[in-house]
Design a protein around this motif. Structure first.
Motif: not given
Length: 333
Positions: A296-323
């Motif tokens: 539960e603590v880990g899930g909350n940490a993940t939820l917060l991380f997903y909202g950060t610019e760093e977390g979104n960089e990984g997702k965006t790069a994957y969707m744009e097929r780039r490193a």
């Protein structure tokens, strides 16, 4: 030189008063101001109920108007719930839900149907993003909950309409008796606000029953192993005042002020950061919940991380097929 000394003395008085405000519990309204005398000056150390520092001036007091309660509807379908053993309500325009065990003729003792309805109501309140606080209480003033209904007890648990037994009991506001399983219910709640007529205790050994799960482990954490053994082995009852001294409850108020004080606490919680409350709740429960608590603590940490610019960089790069480029994010110690 005299002006400097007077200024320093006034600074010391102010700081001592500030520290004292944080040492005296908020709910001890009966405590008189503490006064110390030095030379020709008096230093009055006001109790926390009359704090007037910048923090309290900014945040102010919570509203005191009456709550408008309305029977709850399913947060997904919109249909009104129809329960037999409980009353499930939500506050109009406020983030509060109230679940009332509605079996006063049995001192609000629970049966399998009660547990089913409680589970359904708690699930709905959990899934309703507008609800931030849940009040669990019992109908009437004689009992919050007196545990499992002994009239329905069979050799394999508690049975009602379906005629086969169950022992699974669910994971507040207390007036009257909170004993047996009802006592366990109040212990696993985050906070307990007790009326001055509340009675607490375990009845298991007197009726050939026990709770070797949360009813034992949580109690031992709350009041200490010695007190927990006393409460279980002797099966005595304790007044609200005695429970307060043990640390079993958060505050004791006159019966006629129980609802008012509970609403006040709810409103104070609701004006705080919901994410902070969410993570704190998970962290406070993690030790007792084992791997599930850590998840539960880990899930909350993940939820917060997903909202950060760093977390979104990984997702965006994957969707744009780039490193992904994580070089722009600092490695903090």
């Amino acid at each position: 030189m005299a002006d400097t000394a007077e200024k320093d003395y006034n600074t010391v008085k102010r700081r001592v008063a500030c520290v004292t405000n944080h040492l005296i519990p908020l709910h001890h309204h009966h405590l008189p101001p503490i006064t110390t005398t030095g030379g020709n000056s008096n230093v009055e150390l006001c109790n926390a109920a009359s704090i007037n520092d910048s923090y309290h001036r900014i945040h102010g007091e919570v509203p005191t108007h009456d709550v408008e309660w309305k029977l709850a509807s399913d947060c997904e379908s919109g249909n009104e719930f129809h329960f037999t053993d409980i009353i499930y309500e939500k506050a109009v325009g406020e983030g509060m839900a109230k679940i009332t065990i509605n079996r006063p003729e049995r001192r609000n003792a629970f049966r399998p149907l009660t547990i089913k309805e409680l589970s359904r109501a708690f699930d709905d309140a959990r899934d309703d993003s507008s609800v931030g606080v849940i009040i669990l209480t019992g109908k009437g003033t004689k009992a919050f909950c007196s545990g499992g209904d002994q009239a329905l007890r069979t050799k394999d648990g508690y049975a009602d309409y379906e005629k086969f037994g169950r022992l699974n009991v669910l994971d507040l506001q207390v007036a009257g008796y909170a004993v047996g399983g009802g006592h366990v219910l109040h212990m696993v709640c985050d906070l307990t606000i007790a009326a001055d007529n509340a009675i607490f205790g375990q009845t298991g050994p007197k009726v050939g029953s026990f709770d070797a799960g949360y009813g034992s482990s949580i109690m031992s954490r709350l009041i200490g192993p010695k007190r927990a053994r006393e409460m279980w082995f002797l099966a005595r009852f304790y007044t609200a005042s005695e429970a307060d001294k043990m640390g079993l409850v958060n505050v004791v108020v006159p019966l006629e002020r129980l609802e008012q004080e509970t609403i006040k606490w709810c409103r104070e919680i609701l004006r705080n950061s919901p994410t902070a409350i969410r993570v704190l709740k998970a962290a406070l429960n993690a030790v007792d919940d084992g791997h599930a608590g850590l998840q539960e603590v880990g899930g909350n940490a993940t939820l917060l991380f997903y909202g950060t610019e760093e977390g979104n960089e990984g997702k965006t790069a994957y969707m744009e097929r780039r490193a992904p480029d994580f070089s722009k994010f600092p490695r903090r110690p």
